[in-house]
Motif scaffolding. Structure first.
Motif, PDB file in Angstrom:
ATOM      1  N   UNK A 172       0.781  -1.071   0.629  1.00  0.00           N
ATOM      2  CA  UNK A 172       0.081   0.214   0.044  1.00  0.00           C
ATOM      3  C   UNK A 172       0.654   0.956  -0.008  1.00  0.00           C
ATOM      4  N   UNK A 173       0.502   2.569  -0.877  1.00  0.00           N
ATOM      5  CA  UNK A 173       1.210   3.569  -0.866  1.00  0.00           C
ATOM      6  C   UNK A 173       0.488   4.193  -0.362  1.00  0.00           C
ATOM      7  N   UNK A 174       1.666   5.519   0.063  1.00  0.00           N
ATOM      8  CA  UNK A 174       1.029   6.627   1.384  1.00  0.00           C
ATOM      9  C   UNK A 174      -0.066   7.230   0.937  1.00  0.00           C
ATOM     10  N   UNK A 175      -0.322   7.808  -1.416  1.00  0.00           N
ATOM     11  CA  UNK A 175      -1.693   8.365  -1.818  1.00  0.00           C
ATOM     12  C   UNK A 175      -2.573   7.097  -1.462  1.00  0.00           C
ATOM     13  N   UNK A 176      -3.084   5.412  -0.663  1.00  0.00           N
ATOM     14  CA  UNK A 176      -4.117   5.031  -1.641  1.00  0.00           C
ATOM     15  C   UNK A 176      -4.725   4.991   0.072  1.00  0.00           C
ATOM     16  N   UNK A 177      -6.220   5.706  -0.749  1.00  0.00           N
ATOM     17  CA  UNK A 177      -7.177   5.066   0.715  1.00  0.00           C
ATOM     18  C   UNK A 177      -7.124   4.004   0.995  1.00  0.00           C
ATOM     19  N   UNK A 178      -8.359   3.587   2.195  1.00  0.00           N
ATOM     20  CA  UNK A 178      -8.182   2.214   2.361  1.00  0.00           C
ATOM     21  C   UNK A 178      -8.531   1.188   1.131  1.00  0.00           C
ATOM     22  N   UNK A 179     -10.085   1.791   0.884  1.00  0.00           N
ATOM     23  CA  UNK A 179     -10.859   1.347  -0.551  1.00  0.00           C
ATOM     24  C   UNK A 179      -9.792   0.975  -1.387  1.00  0.00           C
ATOM     25  N   UNK A 180      -9.083   1.799  -1.650  1.00  0.00           N
ATOM     26  CA  UNK A 180      -7.906   1.183  -3.116  1.00  0.00           C
ATOM     27  C   UNK A 180      -7.227  -0.875  -2.568  1.00  0.00           C
ATOM     28  N   UNK A 181      -6.927  -0.072  -1.459  1.00  0.00           N
ATOM     29  CA  UNK A 181      -5.770  -0.823  -0.270  1.00  0.00           C
ATOM     30  C   UNK A 181      -6.368  -2.625  -0.650  1.00  0.00           C
ATOM     31  N   UNK A 182      -8.173  -2.608  -0.073  1.00  0.00           N
ATOM     32  CA  UNK A 182      -8.627  -3.987  -0.358  1.00  0.00           C
ATOM     33  C   UNK A 182      -8.639  -4.298  -1.243  1.00  0.00           C
ATOM     34  N   UNK A 183      -9.233  -3.327  -2.504  1.00  0.00           N
ATOM     35  CA  UNK A 183      -9.085  -3.680  -3.940  1.00  0.00           C
ATOM     36  C   UNK A 183      -7.593  -4.089  -4.375  1.00  0.00           C
ATOM     37  N   UNK A 184      -6.787  -4.415  -3.738  1.00  0.00           N
ATOM     38  CA  UNK A 184      -5.644  -4.626  -4.332  1.00  0.00           C
ATOM     39  C   UNK A 184      -5.636  -5.867  -3.434  1.00  0.00           C
ATOM     40  N   UNK A 185      -5.831  -5.701  -2.412  1.00  0.00           N
ATOM     41  CA  UNK A 185      -5.231  -7.386  -2.126  1.00  0.00           C
ATOM     42  C   UNK A 185      -6.739  -8.403  -2.319  1.00  0.00           C
ATOM     43  N   UNK A 186      -7.865  -7.953  -2.876  1.00  0.00           N
ATOM     44  CA  UNK A 186      -8.952  -8.818  -3.557  1.00  0.00           C
ATOM     45  C   UNK A 186      -8.179  -9.336  -4.695  1.00  0.00           C
ATOM     46  N   UNK A 187      -7.740  -8.144  -5.629  1.00  0.00           N
ATOM     47  CA  UNK A 187      -6.651  -8.548  -7.037  1.00  0.00           C
ATOM     48  C   UNK A 187      -6.009  -9.592  -6.520  1.00  0.00           C
ATOM     49  N   UNK A 188      -5.280  -9.262  -6.182  1.00  0.00           N
ATOM     50  CA  UNK A 188      -3.935 -10.101  -6.029  1.00  0.00           C
ATOM     51  C   UNK A 188      -4.545 -11.372  -5.506  1.00  0.00           C
ATOM     52  N   UNK A 189      -5.568 -11.746  -4.597  1.00  0.00           N
ATOM     53  CA  UNK A 189      -6.066 -12.862  -4.222  1.00  0.00           C
ATOM     54  C   UNK A 189      -7.016 -14.040  -5.795  1.00  0.00           C
ATOM     55  N   UNK A 190      -7.422 -13.206  -6.230  1.00  0.00           N
ATOM     56  CA  UNK A 190      -7.782 -13.546  -7.430  1.00  0.00           C
ATOM     57  C   UNK A 190      -6.789 -13.929  -8.539  1.00  0.00           C
TER      58      UNK A 190
END
Length: 505
Positions: A482-500
């Motif tokens: 997670x980068x500093x400019x990302x909000x929590x929803x961006x991080x969750x989406x990246x996590x779900x995308x990684x799992x997918x």
């Protein structure tokens, strides 16, 4: 693989011209690498389809910009290259880059379709430029509905096939036909969904992949909470069923089409208990529906037995009465054993999930909440953290082939391995049946990459003996930062995308 039909009107009759291939979870395709992988997967899957039809594949312009050679190479090797049409979404992209993409595709005899023409990013200059060299132009509803004279001009001037998108009624078909359009896509051709509903009155949940079920159920929970409805199991499953049909028919939620589904779908009264937690998963539903199915079989068996007994008593056939009794008694005992096993599985599942007892395993009722806590804590203390995803498909195999007890044993075994690799205070989250998330703080990418490689080597070599059979814990591991400019929803989406991505590619 989901697909939506493209229909051609000939001599007053509709026939399938081809299909648009749809991504299962388009919102998770957040980068060009994953978009390319999805494209290649669909390209492979449609090799088994009817080779007399056309198949429209979506791919982002940014993906083509970064991976054009890979796309062209894959298409050149495809045995069904002649059936493929690449849909180019009218995105804001430099004209020179667009020309390079289109030229290379055409030079390699790749069919092209301009998608969603009429939306906010459309460019009439581009249309005029490419109208005679593309295979088809898909006109968005907003354009053909409000600017019919433009459509007539496009049909008259272009050599490409014109496809009207999002068509809903017979009147619209007739109006578009007068404009010269013969190819259609949309709700009008899904008008048989009420038959699908009747045919699928009992949801065949076993046919779904785990992640599909998980996604639809999460959406059903959100829908139930937002609607202000009574948050009981019946309401949740009713909303789940709406989403199930919307998914099958490729209907967007919160649309007019979705409201039609709700109007046509009657409530399924299979489950009336309100004692179960609302955050249920695929496994619980399978167990519940299995038990309901067994009870239904028992009910039918009682009816058949009573008929046979009545006939035997009237004819005074004592031997038949005895045989009927023995057969029925055996059937009841078998169902009783099956139900006891499923009830035990349910008790273990509920007790471990909602009252976590497995050492080192965190309860994850809300992925967003867990990530948010880590996000805030690590930003305050160390400034950075990584989310490492570990997918072990063998766990699903163990769960389905054996029982929850064996599955729990395998999970503990994996947790022991993870605890030897990570510090004791590192959070480890059981995301779903086969996925773990590790929140690694105060690290750099090289160290995380080394840890992931080391862990993958350990798990892939590790074997576990369960029920006289050895299971190899093959796994796939990835990570996001997670980068500093990302909000929590961006991080969750990246996590779900990684799992997918880990599960599919």
């Amino acid at each position: 693989m989901r697909k939506e039909g493209i229909y051609k009107l000939e001599d007053g009759q509709f026939k399938i011209e081809g299909y648009e291939i749809l991504a299962d979870f388009p919102h998770l395709i957040v980068n060009t690498k994953l978009d390319l992988s999805t494209f290649l997967l669909h390209l492979k899957q449609i090799e088994k389809e009817d080779k007399t039809l056309k198949y429209h594949l979506n791919i982002k312009m940014e993906t083509l910009k970064n991976h054009l050679d890979e796309v062209v190479n894959a298409l050149s090797k495809s045995p069904i290259k002649e059936c493929i049409v690449i849909e180019l979404l009218e995105e804001d992209i430099d004209e020179k880059i667009l020309e390079e993409i289109v030229s290379k595709l055409l030079l390699n005899s790749v069919k092209i379709s301009i998608d969603d023409f009429g939306t906010k990013s459309s460019n009439f200059d581009r249309l005029l430029k490419y109208k005679d060299i593309v295979d088809s132009i898909k006109i968005d509803r907003i354009l053909w509905k409000n600017m019919p004279y433009v459509i007539e001009a496009i049909v008259k001037e272009s050599k490409a096939d014109i496809i009207a998108e999002k068509v809903e009624t017979e009147e619209e078909i007739k109006s578009l036909e007068k404009m010269g359009i013969r190819l259609f896509q949309g709700w009008y051709f899904k008008s048989n969904f009420d038959k699908v509903i009747k045919k699928s009155r009992e949801l065949e949940l076993n046919d779904f992949e785990e992640e599909t079920m998980s996604y639809l159920l999460k959406e059903a929970i959100k829908m139930t909470k937002k609607s202000g409805q009574i948050a009981d199991i019946e309401t949740l499953l009713e909303n789940f069923k709406y989403l199930y049909f919307a998914y099958k028919l490729n209907v967007p939620v919160n649309s007019e089409e979705f409201s039609k589904i709700k109007n046509f779908t009657k409530s399924n009264k299979k489950i009336s208990s309100d004692s179960l937690p609302i955050d249920i998963t695929t496994t619980e539903i399978k167990l519940i529906n299995y038990a309901i199915g067994e009870l239904k079989i028992l009910s039918e068996e009682i009816g058949d037995t009573l008929k046979s007994l009545r006939k035997a008593i009237i004819t005074k056939d004592i031997d038949s009465i005895e045989n009927i009794y023995i057969k029925f008694d055996k059937k009841v005992k078998n169902i009783e054993i099956d139900l006891k096993e499923k009830i035990l599985d349910m008790k273990i599942l509920v007790s471990t999930k909602y009252n976590p007892a497995i050492e080192g395993l965190l309860s994850r009722n809300n992925l967003r909440g867990v990530i948010l806590n880590a996000h805030l804590e690590y930003k305050r203390s160390t400034g950075n953290y990584f989310v490492i995803g570990i997918v072990v498909p063998t766990l699903t195999e163990i769960y389905n082939a054996l029982s929850y007890n064996f599955y729990e044993h395998a999970v503990k075994d994996i947790l022991n391995i993870l605890r030897r690799v990570f510090f004791s205070d590192t959070p480890i989250i059981n995301y779903d049946l086969e996925t773990f998330l590790v929140l690694k703080k105060n690290s750099n990418e090289n160290s995380v990459k080394n840890i992931a490689k080391r862990l993958e080597g350990i798990l892939n070599k590790h074997e576990i003996l369960l029920n006289k059979k050895f299971y190899n814990l093959k796994s796939k591991i990835g990570y996001i930062y997670p980068t500093e400019d990302e909000n929590i929803d961006d991080v969750v989406l990246k996590v779900e995308s990684m799992i997918y991505e880990l599960k599919h590619f």
